[in-house]
Design an enzyme around this catalytic site. Structure first.
Site, PDB file in Angstrom:
ATOM      1  N   SER A 315       0.797  -1.221   0.000  1.00  0.00           N
ATOM      2  CA  SER A 315       0.000   0.000   0.000  1.00  0.00           C
ATOM      3  C   SER A 315       0.834   1.277   0.000  1.00  0.00           C
ATOM      4  O   SER A 315       1.405   1.638  -1.014  1.00  0.00           O
ATOM      5  CB  SER A 315      -0.987  -0.039   1.162  1.00  0.00           C
ATOM      6  OG  SER A 315      -2.073   0.810   0.887  1.00  0.00           O
ATOM      7  N   ASP A 326       8.595   5.465 -11.175  1.00  0.00           N
ATOM      8  CA  ASP A 326       8.035   6.119 -12.360  1.00  0.00           C
ATOM      9  C   ASP A 326       8.712   7.451 -12.660  1.00  0.00           C
ATOM     10  O   ASP A 326       8.875   7.829 -13.835  1.00  0.00           O
ATOM     11  CB  ASP A 326       6.532   6.356 -12.172  1.00  0.00           C
ATOM     12  CG  ASP A 326       5.714   5.129 -12.528  1.00  0.00           C
ATOM     13  OD1 ASP A 326       6.315   4.050 -12.692  1.00  0.00           O
ATOM     14  OD2 ASP A 326       4.478   5.251 -12.626  1.00  0.00           O
ATOM     15  N   LYS A 340      -1.309  -4.167  -3.287  1.00  0.00           N
ATOM     16  CA  LYS A 340      -2.508  -3.553  -2.713  1.00  0.00           C
ATOM     17  C   LYS A 340      -2.688  -2.180  -3.339  1.00  0.00           C
ATOM     18  O   LYS A 340      -2.015  -1.237  -2.968  1.00  0.00           O
ATOM     19  CB  LYS A 340      -2.342  -3.484  -1.203  1.00  0.00           C
ATOM     20  CG  LYS A 340      -3.379  -2.658  -0.487  1.00  0.00           C
ATOM     21  CD  LYS A 340      -4.764  -3.248  -0.647  1.00  0.00           C
ATOM     22  CE  LYS A 340      -5.768  -2.304  -0.069  1.00  0.00           C
ATOM     23  NZ  LYS A 340      -5.713  -0.963  -0.655  1.00  0.00           N
TER      24      LYS A 340
END
Length: 518
Positions: A315, A326, A340
């Site tokens: 999470s 990214d 998650k």
């Protein structure tokens, strides 16, 4: 508490009461119905309720029966939605502050038993030797099978100083044994750090709490002061089940350019459609009235970073890892994370109760959903030099029967089948290897203890050091890592700048390729 998702705390439940889940706290609010109520089904519910009241073998309390009906209705949706009664709601609020009474374990449910996701460092459970993957079969004299997760949690909770005996089944050792643990008030220190060697710092975040960003800022300043010529940093998110979203955004902001996108969310309601950026407004918490990152040493915006993750990084940990990956700010090393990728909103229903409901998916800056897939490391590395045979026993989000499907992955069932096929193949291989070992060898393996994270014996950490210093890295031997093939051309080291091309070398010994990609 504020009304919109953009300004409320998203947290991961797990410090002592459940599986990793991203949550948002919000006041209950009236919502316009999008469709008429299903009157026939409601009549059926009333009829069943009346039938139970009239004919069940024993009298049933109305409140208890209706509460059970609500809990069953909500929990059937997905693994992370649930109704929180008075005690559960109070416990959830305590966890976000990093202080609560209990054993200090993150848990989930598997095959009707309670599964240890991770013991919290320095907690009673940690000191008692509980390990990720352990299954709790009995709590004191009561068998766990048949209990709900909430019921199991209530039995494990208790006053500090009181004792509870857990019966543990450890798959990797194929043995069952009792462990007596003394309950205590758990005060989680979420940020730890040190200088590993000249020029290289190490920061471990165990969970994302209200004090995490201020504590991180302080630790980063200490490391920079001790090592003014910092050349690399290891950010350790292993076994971190998550925490408050603002803290995850703040941790990311410590290493990203101002205003860079960290994570976005999207769901049916308008409040669920948000974009969180690396700005103080997006990670502001009441515990930090002033920007804790103000005056942060500039070196942390450019220093090469390796982020360590494993299957128990979930999470909020995945939010940080995904953002830095990214934005090409760090190299991710370790194992594929838990997977998650959904948001649960906690809406207060009464002064003492709340509804935890999945309301959105979250996405990394590039727009990818990690739900059931997880963050795949740029460099897959084992925790142990001989490999991690226990990987075959690890449960991730994708393994839950009622997990949310990844809307960006239309062939998810094929991926689930392929993953299960790889697991069975690996299990057969391990069984064949185990059959060849002597009883003495098997006993020796059972007695081997895992090294402490961040210690000199931490193999994965040593590989991160090799990566930062441009030395050879020993890649994973696991056949379950879907991305365990050759490294991508630009994934040899954490770049100092987004466009920089490092020259670090990487071990090119190719591990066995999986049957198909996950």
């Amino acid at each position: 508490m504020r009304q919109t998702l953009k300004h409320i705390g998203l947290i991961v439940l797990g410090l002592a009461t459940g599986a990793a889940a991203t949550l948002a706290f919000s006041q209950a609010s009236a919502q316009n119905a999008t469709s008429p109520l299903p009157l026939e089904q409601l009549r059926l519910l009333a009829e069943v309720f009346g039938q139970i009241k009239r004919e069940y073998v024993q009298p049933v309390d109305d409140k208890k029966l209706l509460t059970s009906a609500i809990k069953g209705m909500v929990s059937s949706l997905d693994p992370h939605s649930s109704y929180l009664d008075k005690d559960e709601y109070k416990e959830l609020q305590e966890q976000t502050r990093g202080r609560f009474a209990g054993l200090g374990i993150e848990i989930s449910q598997e095959d009707g038993l309670v599964k240890v996701i991770s013991p919290i460092e320095d907690s009673p459970a940690f000191r008692a030797g509980l390990r990720p993957g352990d299954l709790i079969t009995r709590i004191d004299d009561k068998p766990v099978r048949g209990m709900t997760l909430d019921q199991a949690v209530k039995r494990m909770r208790g006053a500090p100083g009181s004792k509870v005996t857990l019966t543990i089944f450890r798959k990797s050792e194929e043995r069952t044994f009792p462990v007596s643990i003394t309950r205590a008030e758990i005060r989680v220190q979420s940020v730890k750090g040190k200088v590993l060697e000249p020029g290289i710092g190490y920061v471990r975040i165990t969970s994302f709490q209200e004090r995490t960003v201020p504590d991180l800022a302080k630790k980063l300043q200490e490391i920079a002061k001790e090592q003014p010529g910092l050349k690399g940093l290891v950010l350790d998110l292993r076994n971190n089940g998550g925490g408050i979203l603002q803290s995850a955004v703040g941790v990311s902001a410590a290493f990203l350019p101002s205003n860079a996108v960290v994570v976005t969310t999207n769901g049916q309601i308008e409040d669920a459609k948000q974009s969180y950026k690396a700005t103080f407004d997006n990670y502001r918490l009441s515990a930090s009235p002033e920007d804790p990152l103000k005056g942060e040493p500039a070196i942390y915006k450019t220093v090469p970073i390796v982020v360590l993750v494993n299957a128990y990084s979930a999470s909020a940990s995945e939010i940080v890892a995904g953002a830095l990956q990214d934005q090409k700010r760090a190299l991710i090393m370790g194992k594929t994370t838990f997977g998650k990728g959904s948001v649960q909103t906690v809406r207060q229903l009464s002064p003492d109760t709340a509804l935890r409901l999945t309301t959105a998916y979250y996405y990394t800056p590039s727009g990818r959903s990690i739900q059931s897939i997880g963050i795949k490391p740029d460099v897959p590395v084992d925790q142990n030099p001989k490999g991690d045979p226990d990987d075959v026993l690890v449960t991730r989000e994708i393994d839950y029967q009622n997990h949310l499907h990844n809307t960006q992955s239309p062939d998810e069932q094929k991926e689930i089948d392929a993953r299960e096929s790889r697991r069975l193949e690996e299990l057969r291989r391990l069984e064949e290897e185990n059959a060849k070992k002597t009883p003495e060898q098997r006993q020796k393996e059972r007695e081997e203890k895992l090294p402490d994270l961040g210690s000199n014996d931490d193999f994965m950490l040593q590989q991160a050091l090799h990566q930062l210093k441009g030395e050879l890295v020993q890649r994973t031997k696991s056949r379950l890592e879907a991305n365990a093939g050759p490294l991508p051309k630009d994934a040899h080291a954490a770049p100092a700048k987004p466009d920089a091309k490092p020259e670090a070398k990487t071990d090119t010994t190719a591990p066995a390729k999986p049957n198909s990609k996950k």
